[in-house]
Scaffold this motif. Structure first.
Motif, PDB file in Angstrom:
ATOM      1  N   GLU A 189      25.880 -17.278  47.740  1.00  0.00           N
ATOM      2  CA  GLU A 189      27.261 -16.795  47.848  1.00  0.00           C
ATOM      3  C   GLU A 189      28.307 -18.061  48.023  1.00  0.00           C
ATOM      4  O   GLU A 189      27.836 -19.165  47.962  1.00  0.00           O
ATOM      5  CB  GLU A 189      27.497 -15.572  48.698  1.00  0.00           C
ATOM      6  CG  GLU A 189      26.741 -14.651  48.563  1.00  0.00           C
ATOM      7  CD  GLU A 189      26.771 -13.480  49.536  1.00  0.00           C
ATOM      8  OE1 GLU A 189      27.345 -13.839  50.650  1.00  0.00           O
ATOM      9  OE2 GLU A 189      26.199 -12.454  49.804  1.00  0.00           O
TER      10      GLU A 189
ATOM     11  N   THR B  31      18.071 -18.677  44.737  1.00  0.00           N
ATOM     12  CA  THR B  31      19.193 -17.614  44.156  1.00  0.00           C
ATOM     13  C   THR B  31      19.705 -16.661  45.100  1.00  0.00           C
ATOM     14  O   THR B  31      19.454 -16.772  46.435  1.00  0.00           O
ATOM     15  CB  THR B  31      18.514 -16.783  42.998  1.00  0.00           C
ATOM     16  OG1 THR B  31      17.317 -16.075  43.560  1.00  0.00           O
ATOM     17  CG2 THR B  31      17.579 -17.617  41.784  1.00  0.00           C
ATOM     18  N   GLY B  32      20.603 -16.156  44.832  1.00  0.00           N
ATOM     19  CA  GLY B  32      21.509 -15.215  45.647  1.00  0.00           C
ATOM     20  C   GLY B  32      22.555 -15.681  46.353  1.00  0.00           C
ATOM     21  O   GLY B  32      23.054 -15.127  47.466  1.00  0.00           O
TER      22      GLY B  32
ATOM     23  N   ASP C 219      17.653  -9.754  43.608  1.00  0.00           N
ATOM     24  CA  ASP C 219      19.027  -9.952  43.346  1.00  0.00           C
ATOM     25  C   ASP C 219      19.637  -9.519  41.985  1.00  0.00           C
ATOM     26  O   ASP C 219      18.638  -9.894  41.069  1.00  0.00           O
ATOM     27  CB  ASP C 219      19.536 -11.740  43.650  1.00  0.00           C
ATOM     28  CG  ASP C 219      18.942 -12.336  42.597  1.00  0.00           C
ATOM     29  OD1 ASP C 219      17.655 -12.430  42.764  1.00  0.00           O
ATOM     30  OD2 ASP C 219      19.456 -13.224  42.211  1.00  0.00           O
TER      31      ASP C 219
ATOM     32  N   LYS D  25      12.254  -8.535  41.403  1.00  0.00           N
ATOM     33  CA  LYS D  25      13.443  -9.367  41.620  1.00  0.00           C
ATOM     34  C   LYS D  25      14.442  -8.545  42.616  1.00  0.00           C
ATOM     35  O   LYS D  25      14.757  -7.443  42.233  1.00  0.00           O
ATOM     36  CB  LYS D  25      14.167  -9.793  40.265  1.00  0.00           C
ATOM     37  CG  LYS D  25      15.115 -10.776  40.545  1.00  0.00           C
ATOM     38  CD  LYS D  25      15.470 -11.489  39.274  1.00  0.00           C
ATOM     39  CE  LYS D  25      16.443 -12.589  39.523  1.00  0.00           C
ATOM     40  NZ  LYS D  25      16.428 -13.785  40.263  1.00  0.00           N
TER      41      LYS D  25
ATOM     42  N   SER E  10      21.200 -11.954  37.779  1.00  0.00           N
ATOM     43  CA  SER E  10      20.536 -12.990  38.314  1.00  0.00           C
ATOM     44  C   SER E  10      21.071 -14.453  38.115  1.00  0.00           C
ATOM     45  O   SER E  10      22.242 -14.276  37.601  1.00  0.00           O
ATOM     46  CB  SER E  10      19.314 -13.179  36.989  1.00  0.00           C
ATOM     47  OG  SER E  10      20.025 -13.554  35.984  1.00  0.00           O
TER      48      SER E  10
END
Length: 242
Positions: free
Chosen positions: A79, A76-77, A137, A135, A140
């Protein structure tokens, strides 16, 4: 029986993946973590699963390409530059990336897209999510996935119509915006709702994750499915035939 290579093995998801791999009758080929590299082991595995960190994605995709192995990405996270990397890798090997591997969330995103398309722009859309306090970031990956589904249903670009982090005198809600609200606390595995607010009525589609094993099982199912595919970019919709 397939050989799975897990990147991010010592994390919460890595441990869940190890259990899900065994439950599905497959084998953990190798598990690597920060400071290690999947490169020397990739050729020994049938499929790689990456739940590590965004800054490791380039190296992990490179290892998959060199070894000619399919790769499932649940990091996740990510870009924009990471999605460019995924597209480039998909020219050489099968790549499946998702912000959420739950089969229920996959179907929910399909329903969100349908609702957004059929209800039209007069209905305001808000995405609400809550996760555990650790968590890092926000929103989500799942919230973004649901927002992308809503935007696709409307035929718009999420990045151009996204509202998040409202605070103070923000003014009226922008017409056609897709709003995001983020909650953090406790040990919540994952709660997501998409609210369609119309004139004098609301429709809410929701999903509750009771244990991260649902994500691990979905990722293992995705990995097994991906081993039979040609080079290209895939999603969980493809796994479910949506």
């Amino acid at each position: 029986m397939l050989q799975f290579g897990v990147i991010g093995h010592k994390g919460r998801m890595g441990q869940a993946l190890e259990a899900a791999i065994a439950d599905a009758g497959h084998v953990l080929c190798v598990g690597v973590d920060a400071g290690g590299s999947i490169g020397p082991y990739a050729s020994q595995c049938d499929v790689l699963v990456d739940f590590s960190a965004p800054d490791a994605l380039a190296a992990n995709l490179g290892a998959a390409r060199v070894a000619g192995k399919p790769i499932v990405v649940g990091t996740t996270g990510l870009e924009e530059q990471h999605f460019v990397m995924l597209a480039e890798a998909a020219r050489a090997v099968p790549v499946l990336q998702s912000g959420n591997f739950s089969l229920g969330v996959t179907l929910m995103a399909h329903l969100v897209r349908e609702a957004a398309a059929r209800l039209g722009p007069d209905w305001d859309i808000e995405v609400l999510e809550m996760h555990h306090r650790m968590k890092v970031d926000a929103p989500s990956g799942t919230a973004k996935l649901l927002g992308e589904a809503a935007a696709a249903g409307r035929g718009i670009v999420l990045g151009d119509n996204m509202e998040s982090g409202r605070h103070g005198m923000t003014g009226a809600r922008a017409e056609g915006a897709i709003g995001f609200a983020t909650l953090r606390g406790g040990t919540v595995a994952g709660e997501h709702s998409v609210i369609f607010a119309g004139s004098e009525e609301r429709l809410t589609l929701s999903h509750s994750a009771e244990n991260r094993m649902i994500f691990a099982r979905g990722a293992v199912r995705a990995g097994a499915w991906l081993t039979g595919q040609s080079a290209g970019r895939y999603t969980m919709n493809d796994v479910l035939g949506l």
